[in-house]
Structures are given as structure tokens and as C-alpha cells.
Design an enzyme around this catalytic site. Structure first.
Site, short mmCIF file in Angstrom:
data_model
loop_
_atom_site.label_atom_id
_atom_site.label_comp_id
_atom_site.label_asym_id
_atom_site.label_seq_id
_atom_site.Cartn_x
_atom_site.Cartn_y
_atom_site.Cartn_z
N SER A 63 0.87 -1.18 0.00
CA SER A 63 0.00 0.00 0.00
C SER A 63 0.90 1.22 0.00
CB SER A 63 -0.86 0.00 1.26
OG SER A 63 -1.45 1.27 1.47
N TYR A 70 -2.85 -1.27 10.47
CA TYR A 70 -2.76 -1.42 9.01
C TYR A 70 -1.41 -0.91 8.49
CZ TYR A 70 -4.23 -1.12 4.09
OH TYR A 70 -4.34 -1.26 2.72
P1 NAD Z 1 -11.50 -5.87 -0.43
O1 NAD Z 1 -12.09 -5.77 0.91
O2 NAD Z 1 -12.36 -5.66 -1.62
O3 NAD Z 1 -10.76 -7.26 -0.61
C1 NAD Z 1 -10.01 -7.85 0.42
C2 NAD Z 1 -10.10 -9.34 0.24
O4 NAD Z 1 -9.31 -10.00 1.25
C3 NAD Z 1 -11.54 -9.85 0.39
O5 NAD Z 1 -11.76 -10.80 -0.62
C4 NAD Z 1 -11.50 -10.52 1.76
O6 NAD Z 1 -12.44 -11.56 1.91
C5 NAD Z 1 -10.08 -11.05 1.76
N1 NAD Z 1 -9.64 -11.45 3.10
C6 NAD Z 1 -9.68 -10.76 4.25
N2 NAD Z 1 -9.23 -11.51 5.27
C7 NAD Z 1 -8.91 -12.72 4.75
C8 NAD Z 1 -8.39 -13.93 5.29
N3 NAD Z 1 -8.11 -14.05 6.60
N4 NAD Z 1 -8.19 -14.97 4.45
C9 NAD Z 1 -8.48 -14.86 3.15
N5 NAD Z 1 -8.96 -13.76 2.57
C10 NAD Z 1 -9.17 -12.70 3.37
O7 NAD Z 1 -10.30 -4.80 -0.43
P2 NAD Z 1 -9.21 -4.46 -1.56
O8 NAD Z 1 -9.14 -2.99 -1.61
O9 NAD Z 1 -9.44 -5.21 -2.80
O10 NAD Z 1 -7.88 -4.95 -0.83
C11 NAD Z 1 -7.01 -5.92 -1.37
C12 NAD Z 1 -5.58 -5.64 -0.92
O11 NAD Z 1 -5.16 -4.39 -1.45
C13 NAD Z 1 -5.41 -5.53 0.60
O12 NAD Z 1 -4.18 -6.14 0.97
C14 NAD Z 1 -5.36 -4.04 0.83
O13 NAD Z 1 -4.64 -3.71 1.99
C15 NAD Z 1 -4.64 -3.60 -0.42
N6 NAD Z 1 -4.80 -2.18 -0.74
C16 NAD Z 1 -6.00 -1.65 -1.11
C17 NAD Z 1 -6.09 -0.32 -1.41
C18 NAD Z 1 -7.38 0.33 -1.86
O14 NAD Z 1 -7.40 1.55 -2.00
N7 NAD Z 1 -8.44 -0.39 -2.10
C19 NAD Z 1 -4.97 0.50 -1.34
C20 NAD Z 1 -3.76 -0.06 -0.95
C21 NAD Z 1 -3.68 -1.40 -0.66
#
Ligand code: NAD
Length: 267
Positions: A152, A165
Site C-alpha cells: 500500500s 494497518y
Molecule cells: P477488499 O475488501 O475488496 O478485498 C479484500 C479481500 O481480502 C476480500 O476478498 C477478503 O475476503 C479477503 N480477506 C480478508 N481476510 C482474509 C483472510 N483471513 N483470508 C483470506 N482472505 C481474506 O479490499 P481491496 O481494496 O481489494 O484490498 C485488497 C488488498 O489491497 C489488501 O491487501 C489491501 O490492503 C490492499 N490495498 C487496497 C487499497 C485500496 O485503496 N483499495 C490501497 C492499498 C492497498
């Protein structure tokens, strides 16, 4: 267009939603067979599989909690049973449990570190064991295996109210670099992706109203919110042989969020 990941297979964690879904679709589009890992939402994972199959690809849905050692081992064993080999791991699963620092419970701390950081440790360890045993598969990829760690912008930008986080993402940075250093002689590439604000359920409150979106955009010099496909395309390239000389670094895809936009009109 040639399919750069043909004959390869991938595990994408948390692939039923958001960025993970975007990555799963992009890898499948490049020819990889994909295990779509999900935690709770079986229906959503099935829909991702259906979409991949409808576009001519191959995929399966598989339940596992990435923070549980036994679940992770069961998932990698299942992948090998179904696909016979493994070329790519995308450590994407992650979550937030926000709280003011002094109010943060140990449970909120442990849940976020357990999923975001320990989950990447457990999955990467299983993948690395398979890659080392497999070695380079001639004519398929120049590397014996590729690991992507979803980080991130909070790998480098501190984040009040989200210290669990931010700590997990800062931890991912040196975790990723250290295993990249350790595994490079075995021809395993490891790299991070640092997304900025991507439109997914994780940060819904930051984009769902025009007022919230306007405030968010003040942090993004390029002036648009990212889409899961922005990250999917980057991941598909990063695991391809086109990126064969890249290991041990995080690539930020953030529309300039890490450029200290507050300084732009502060002269
Ligand atoms: P999201 O909530 O849409 O997806 C997260 C996914 O992780 C979901 O499918 C959830 O079920 C899964 N998950 C959570 N805990 C779990 C576990 N214990 N075992 C298996 N799966 C699990 O969110 P996203 O934005 O798609 O996030 C995905 C990744 O991207 C994360 O690591 C997040 O930190 C990172 N990220 C997102 C953003 C953003 O702006 N959306 C920015 C930087 C980083």
C-alpha cells in the site's frame, strides 16, 4: 495479443473482491490458470470463476483463511492436486480494523497483523517450497516462481487511526525485500505492489459520496481514483518475463499519492 502467462498457474488470495478480483481476471486474461481464494463469500468467488471461464480461461474457487497455517497448507496442496504445478502467488488478502491508537484493542491489532502480514508469510513460505522443488520449468518462464506482495502507499505514508494497518504494510516492505534477497539464487522473484486509492469495498466511505470523493482527490495529483484493473494490469506484467529483472522492490501505482501533494501549491 500473445498470452504471456500461458501454461502457468497462480494462487490469488482474497480474489473474490476488489483488487484481488482485478488481479485474478488480469492473470487469467494473460493465460494463467487461477485459484481464486476467498474467505467467506463463496458466491462472489464463483462469479469470478464464471467470468474467467466465460472469457475462455481456467479457474477454481477455494476457501481458506490466510492467517491459519493449516488452511494455507490445505490450499497449496489443493492447487497442486488440480493444476500439477504453481508459478505465481499473489498475496492480496487484507483488511482494516480502524481505531484511535489509545482505543485499539489487541484483537484489532492481531487480526490485521495476522491477515495482512502473517498471511503473506504463510502463503509465501508454501509457494517458495514448491518453487524450489520445481525449479525452472523450461519454456514456460525464466523464473522458478514469482511472488507478489500487495502492500500500500501506507508502506511509506504514516496513517493516524490505522496504526495496525500501516504497521502491517511497513512490515510487508522488509518481509518482501528479505525473502527476495534470500530466494533470488533459487531464481524466485518477489516484488511488492503499492496501490494508492483504488475503488473497492475496503474504502467505500472514501468515494461513495461526491463530497468524500472530492476530498480524496486532493490527495491524488493525477486526479482520479484507481480501479482494480489498474492493479491487475501491473500484476500481470510484473509476473511476466517482461519484468524478469525486477525483484525486491515495491512498485507504487497511486496516481502520485506518494508525491506529497500538499507541497504542490506550497511554494
Ligand atoms: P477488499 O475488501 O475488496 O478485498 C479484500 C479481500 O481480502 C476480500 O476478498 C477478503 O475476503 C479477503 N480477506 C480478508 N481476510 C482474509 C483472510 N483471513 N483470508 C483470506 N482472505 C481474506 O479490499 P481491496 O481494496 O481489494 O484490498 C485488497 C488488498 O489491497 C489488501 O491487501 C489491501 O490492503 C490492499 N490495498 C487496497 C487499497 C485500496 O485503496 N483499495 C490501497 C492499498 C492497498
Amino acid at each position: 495479443e500473445t498470452q504471456k502467462l500461458k501454461k502457468q498457474s497462480a494462487i490469488v488470495t482474497g480474489a473474490d473482491s476488489g483488487i484481488g478480483k482485478g488481479v485474478a481476471l488480469a492473470l487469467a486474461n494473460a493465460g494463467a490458470k487461477v485459484l481464486v481464494n476467498y474467505f467467506h463469500n463463496h458466491t462472489a468467488a464463483d462469479e469470478v470463476v464464471s467470468q474467467i471461464v466465460a472469457e475462455g480461461g481456467e479457474a477454481i474457487a477455494y476457501q481458506a483463511d490466510v492467517s491459519k497455517e493449516h488452511d494455507v497448507q490445505r490450499m497449496f496442496a489443493h492447487h497442486l492436486n488440480v493444476f500439477g504445478s504453481l508459478d505465481i502467488l499473489v498475496n492480496n488478502a487484507g483488511l482494516q480494523k480502524d481505531a484511535k491508537f489509545v482505543d485499539m484493542t489487541l484483537d484489532e491489532w492481531n487480526t490485521v497483523i495476522g491477515t495482512n502480514l502473517t498471511g503473506q508469510f504463510l502463503c509465501s513460505r508454501e509457494a517458495a517450497k514448491i518453487f524450489i522443488q520445481q525449479g525452472i520449468r523450461d519454456g514456460i518462464s525464466r523464473a522458478a516462481g514469482k511472488i507478489i506482495c500487495m502492500s500500500s502507499v501506507h508502506e511509506i505514508i504514516p496513517w493516524a487511526g490505522h496504526v495496525n494497518y500501516a504497521a502491517s504494510k511497513g512490515g510487508i516492505s522488509l518481509f518482501m525485500k528479505s525473502i527476495a534477497q534470500e530466494l533470488a539464487p533459487q531464481k524466485i522473484r518477489v516484488a511488492g505492489i503499492g496501490p494508492g486509492a483504488i475503488q473497492t469495498p475496503i474504502n467505500k466511505e472514501a468515494w461513495e459520496t461526491p463530497e468524500a470523493l472530492e476530498k480524496l482527490l486532493t490527495l491524488i495529483p493525477y486526479n482520479r481514483i484507481g480501479k482494480p484493473d489498474d492493479i491487475g494490469k501491473l500484476a500481470a506484467w510484473l509476473v511476466s518475463d517482461d519484468a524478469d529483472y525486477i525483484t525486491g522492490t515495491t512498485i507504487f501505482a497511486d496516481g502520485g499519492m506518494t508525491l506529497y501533494p500538499g507541497f504542490a501549491d506550497n511554494g
